[in-house]
Design an enzyme around this catalytic site. Structure first.
Site, PDB file in Angstrom:
ATOM      1  N   PRO A   2       0.766  -1.524  -0.183  1.00  9.88           N
ATOM      2  CA  PRO A   2       0.077   0.102  -0.014  1.00  9.88           C
ATOM      3  C   PRO A   2       0.893   1.134   0.152  1.00  9.88           C
ATOM      4  O   PRO A   2       1.281   1.379   0.790  1.00  9.88           O
ATOM      5  CB  PRO A   2      -0.708   0.143   1.319  1.00  9.88           C
ATOM      6  CG  PRO A   2      -0.939  -1.952   1.649  1.00  9.88           C
ATOM      7  CD  PRO A   2       0.585  -1.987   0.999  1.00  9.88           C
ATOM      8  N   GLU A   3       0.730   2.591  -1.383  1.00  5.02           N
ATOM      9  CA  GLU A   3       1.330   3.262  -1.031  1.00  5.02           C
ATOM     10  C   GLU A   3       0.562   4.115  -0.761  1.00  5.02           C
ATOM     11  O   GLU A   3      -1.036   3.468  -0.493  1.00  5.02           O
ATOM     12  CB  GLU A   3       2.065   3.943  -2.662  1.00  5.02           C
ATOM     13  CG  GLU A   3       3.539   3.149  -2.876  1.00  5.02           C
ATOM     14  CD  GLU A   3       3.744   3.725  -4.007  1.00  5.02           C
ATOM     15  OE1 GLU A   3       3.303   4.630  -4.280  1.00  5.02           O
ATOM     16  OE2 GLU A   3       4.213   2.697  -4.676  1.00  5.02           O
ATOM     17  N   HIS A  91      -2.320 -15.897   7.372  1.00  9.70           N
ATOM     18  CA  HIS A  91      -2.008 -14.206   8.226  1.00  9.70           C
ATOM     19  C   HIS A  91      -3.020 -12.843   8.209  1.00  9.70           C
ATOM     20  O   HIS A  91      -2.856 -11.578   8.504  1.00  9.70           O
ATOM     21  CB  HIS A  91      -1.333 -13.636   6.828  1.00  9.70           C
ATOM     22  CG  HIS A  91      -0.319 -14.760   6.847  1.00  9.70           C
ATOM     23  ND1 HIS A  91       0.320 -14.745   7.024  1.00  9.70           N
ATOM     24  CD2 HIS A  91      -0.642 -15.069   4.958  1.00  9.70           C
ATOM     25  CE1 HIS A  91       1.025 -15.876   6.217  1.00  9.70           C
ATOM     26  NE2 HIS A  91       0.086 -15.882   5.325  1.00  9.70           N
ATOM     27  N   ARG A 110       3.918 -10.096   5.396  1.00 10.74           N
ATOM     28  CA  ARG A 110       5.181 -10.412   5.487  1.00 10.74           C
ATOM     29  C   ARG A 110       5.594  -9.248   7.118  1.00 10.74           C
ATOM     30  O   ARG A 110       6.462  -9.815   7.282  1.00 10.74           O
ATOM     31  CB  ARG A 110       5.728  -9.347   4.861  1.00 10.74           C
ATOM     32  CG  ARG A 110       5.672 -10.048   3.453  1.00 10.74           C
ATOM     33  CD  ARG A 110       6.384  -9.484   1.966  1.00 10.74           C
ATOM     34  NE  ARG A 110       7.924  -8.891   2.224  1.00 10.74           N
ATOM     35  CZ  ARG A 110       8.540  -8.042   1.472  1.00 10.74           C
ATOM     36  NH1 ARG A 110       7.653  -7.332   0.103  1.00 10.74           N
ATOM     37  NH2 ARG A 110       9.765  -8.380   1.445  1.00 10.74           N
ATOM     38  N   ARG A 152      21.439  18.545  -1.398  1.00 15.13           N
ATOM     39  CA  ARG A 152      21.237  17.431  -1.775  1.00 15.13           C
ATOM     40  C   ARG A 152      22.044  16.373  -2.556  1.00 15.13           C
ATOM     41  O   ARG A 152      21.522  16.905  -3.884  1.00 15.13           O
ATOM     42  CB  ARG A 152      20.039  17.150  -1.503  1.00 15.13           C
ATOM     43  CG  ARG A 152      19.014  17.405  -0.224  1.00 15.13           C
ATOM     44  CD  ARG A 152      19.187  16.623   1.015  1.00 15.13           C
ATOM     45  NE  ARG A 152      19.190  15.274   1.253  1.00 15.13           N
ATOM     46  CZ  ARG A 152      18.030  14.833   1.460  1.00 15.13           C
ATOM     47  NH1 ARG A 152      17.515  15.305   2.561  1.00 15.13           N
ATOM     48  NH2 ARG A 152      18.143  13.489   1.395  1.00 15.13           N
TER      49      ARG A 152
END
Length: 271
Positions: A2-3, A91, A110, A152
């Site tokens: 999920p972003e 899970h 995970r 940067r």
DNA sequence: AGAGGTACCTGGCAGC
DNA sequence: TGCTGCCAGGTACCTC
């Protein structure tokens, strides 16, 4: 994971079923997530009314009068509403059981996700307090990106994935945004002109907005809070398309590694 | 301070 | 079929 679009899609999906409902209890089947699910949460959450379901970056916040449940979906997590009696699969690690007879079920193969509990202002929690601006908020624009990137030397792809710079830009949308802005992912962040920072901020905003509109990107097993898959995957220009023709110029899409993550780009369009 | 690498964990897939 | 190695949406934490 999920972003951000997936997390926002989840938030929108679950909010109507969670807000103004009472938590009857919490079932923890596997407490070892990224951090242990606090026993205090299980003890204290009983009977609490969920007052709000918010998002900050990729963190979901379930606010109650007594404290806030902080949920992160990690790489592989999803939150779904199920009937309380639905048997748990392998899970399905945590259920937040509601007085409606439904449960908010966290599934996370995970186990990089997290379920935490705080009595303080969750925005001041150590995981959230240093987060950069919301990409869809007012503070995030070309001017901000330009200022933040001065000096940067890190490549721009890792720069925009840094949650201290801006939240919610994950590995998929970083490649997509750079493609839309025609910026080469290896370019040093500090070398971007102000105009290009503006293009990049707009690209990030656009790609995330479009993805939210489509209900997120379905890769593998992501589904939103209502169980419906996202449809944004069909609109990805470069992510996962190594060797395919660039939709703009036809050049073969290239893949490389940056910070151990795959990056996809058009070697001709992106400079 | 910033950059770069490692670690956490499971499952799917390609290749042999 | 089974083994090995690699890959996967994130991010905290370590060292230099």
């Amino acid at each position: 994971m999920p972003e951000l679009p997936e997390v926002e899609t989840t938030r929108r999906g679950i909010a109507p079923h969670v807000v103004r409902h009472r938590i009857t209890h919490i079932v923890v089947r596997h407490p070892q997530l990224r951090w242990p699910v606090p026993a205090e949460l299980v003890r204290e959450a009983k009977g609490l009314l969920v007052e709000a379901c918010e998002r900050r970056g990729k963190y979901l916040l379930l606010r109650t009068a007594k404290g806030t449940i902080i949920v992160h979906l990690g790489m592989s997590g999803s939150l779904r509403l199920v009937d309380d009696k639905t048997p748990a699969a392998k899970h399905d690690h945590v259920d937040i059981v509601l007085d409606s007879g439904q449960a908010l079920r966290l599934t996370d193969p995970r186990r990089f996700g997290a379920v935490l509990w705080t009595h303080e202002d969750p925005l001041q929690h150590e995981l959230l307090s240093d987060l950069g601006p919301e990409p869809l908020g007012m503070e995030f624009n070309g001017e901000y990106l330009y200022t933040a990137s001065r000096g940067r030397t890190v490549n721009v792809k890792q720069f925009i994935m840094d949650s201290k710079v801006v939240v919610g830009v994950g590995n998929i949308y970083a490649s997509e945004a750079l493609f839309l802005a025609r910026i080469h992912p290896s370019r040093k962040a500090g070398s971007l002109s102000k105009a290009r920072c503006e293009a990049l901020a707009e690209a990030i905003r656009n790609v995330l907005t479009a993805a939210i509109k489509q209900g997120g990107t379905t890769l593998r097993d992501f589904v939103g809070g209502d169980g419906k898959p996202g449809y944004f995957a069909q609109q990805l220009n470069v992510y996962g398309r190594t060797g395919e023709a660039c939709p703009v110029c036809g050049t073969a899409i290239k893949q490389m590694k940056q910070g151990q993550r795959s990056t996809y780009y058009c070697p001709r369009c992106q400079r």
